[in-house]
Design a protein around this motif. Sequence first.
Motif, PDB file in Angstrom:
ATOM      1  N   PRO A 122       5.575  -6.757 -15.788  1.00 25.43           N
ATOM      2  CA  PRO A 122       6.728  -7.468 -15.232  1.00 25.43           C
ATOM      3  C   PRO A 122       6.690  -8.977 -15.420  1.00 25.43           C
ATOM      4  O   PRO A 122       7.742  -9.621 -15.442  1.00 25.43           O
ATOM      5  CB  PRO A 122       6.686  -7.086 -13.749  1.00 25.43           C
ATOM      6  N   LYS A 123       5.504  -9.567 -15.569  1.00 24.69           N
ATOM      7  CA  LYS A 123       5.420 -11.021 -15.732  1.00 24.69           C
ATOM      8  C   LYS A 123       6.084 -11.495 -17.022  1.00 24.69           C
ATOM      9  O   LYS A 123       6.537 -12.637 -17.107  1.00 24.69           O
ATOM     10  CB  LYS A 123       3.963 -11.470 -15.696  1.00 24.69           C
ATOM     11  N   THR A 124       6.136 -10.622 -18.036  1.00 23.80           N
ATOM     12  CA  THR A 124       6.782 -10.964 -19.307  1.00 23.80           C
ATOM     13  C   THR A 124       8.078 -10.186 -19.505  1.00 23.80           C
ATOM     14  O   THR A 124       8.559 -10.049 -20.628  1.00 23.80           O
ATOM     15  CB  THR A 124       5.838 -10.684 -20.489  1.00 23.80           C
ATOM     16  N   GLY A 174       9.571  -4.425 -12.339  1.00 21.13           N
ATOM     17  CA  GLY A 174       9.933  -5.819 -12.115  1.00 21.13           C
ATOM     18  C   GLY A 174      11.412  -6.106 -12.280  1.00 21.13           C
ATOM     19  O   GLY A 174      12.266  -5.281 -11.984  1.00 21.13           O
ATOM     20  N   ARG A 175      11.713  -7.298 -12.809  1.00 18.86           N
ATOM     21  CA  ARG A 175      13.089  -7.787 -12.829  1.00 18.86           C
ATOM     22  C   ARG A 175      13.905  -7.314 -14.015  1.00 18.86           C
ATOM     23  O   ARG A 175      15.114  -7.566 -14.071  1.00 18.86           O
ATOM     24  CB  ARG A 175      13.088  -9.325 -12.813  1.00 18.86           C
ATOM     25  N   ASP A 215       7.487  -9.628 -27.572  1.00 17.51           N
ATOM     26  CA  ASP A 215       6.714 -10.720 -26.979  1.00 17.51           C
ATOM     27  C   ASP A 215       6.298 -11.674 -28.101  1.00 17.51           C
ATOM     28  O   ASP A 215       5.424 -11.360 -28.904  1.00 17.51           O
ATOM     29  CB  ASP A 215       5.478 -10.163 -26.270  1.00 17.51           C
TER      30      ASP A 215
END
Length: 267
Positions: free
Chosen positions: A18-20, A57-58, A65
């Motif tokens: 989720p951080k990326t 996540g979002r 990436d």
Amino acid sequence: MIELTITDGVAEVVLAAPKTLNSLDIAGIDELAQVYDEAADAARRGEVRALLLRGEGRGFCAGRDISGVDPAEDDVSGYLDGRVQPLLQSMTAFPAPTFAAVHGACLGVGLGLAIATDVVYVAEDAKIGSPFANLGATLDSGGHWLFTERLGPHRALDLIYTAELMSGAEAVAGGLFARAMPAESLLEQTRAITTKVASGATGAFLASKELVGQIRDQRLGLWESMAAENRAQAELCASADYAEGFAAFQQKRAPVFRGPAAAPSES
């Protein structure tokens, strides 16, 4: 990171970075391909009868990436031809019905993951499109086909040139995906539908999946499509689920389908 769980005949594949925004580098693509291979093996053994793909996540998947990519040394052909396209082809051929729950960003290779899934449900406020104009690059992972096939060439190029993003509701209204749902209920509803399908006549569903693919890719006309349907139906009539469906109808009860791995004698 890619996670796989199998519960009650449903394989749930989770993009868990989720951080990326679940962006995928080469290692991520390779890991996802391996997970799909594992799930496909389970499907061929009759342990998986439907698959659900989602992101943590979002967002669903913001694409490739590129955080550590040097454009001067970027092997984009190796990434797209060598890894992304084989993965998407493998996903499209998955031996069970597949579903995706798409929320937040669905861009680039993330859009490709959606294209390679049988049925896509999107959050009404999901963000779908081609941000590549801001990178000096072009849309990939099947996006040109999807936009042109579903939206027409003018709208396709409008989205590509402007890098504007559609909401999930707009994407469904344009015919890109199956249904738009409130974000807060998207996963629950998609899981419920996937579970219901997993308990159905998945052998017959696979026949329809192949027929729809043939019509899409080969542009079959009405009579060619009907002939293909007839062949599929003739093959299905020897299956356990076909016999069970007829018996349940005649006995006025709910059918208990077991999938294509079940032998006719078990019905």
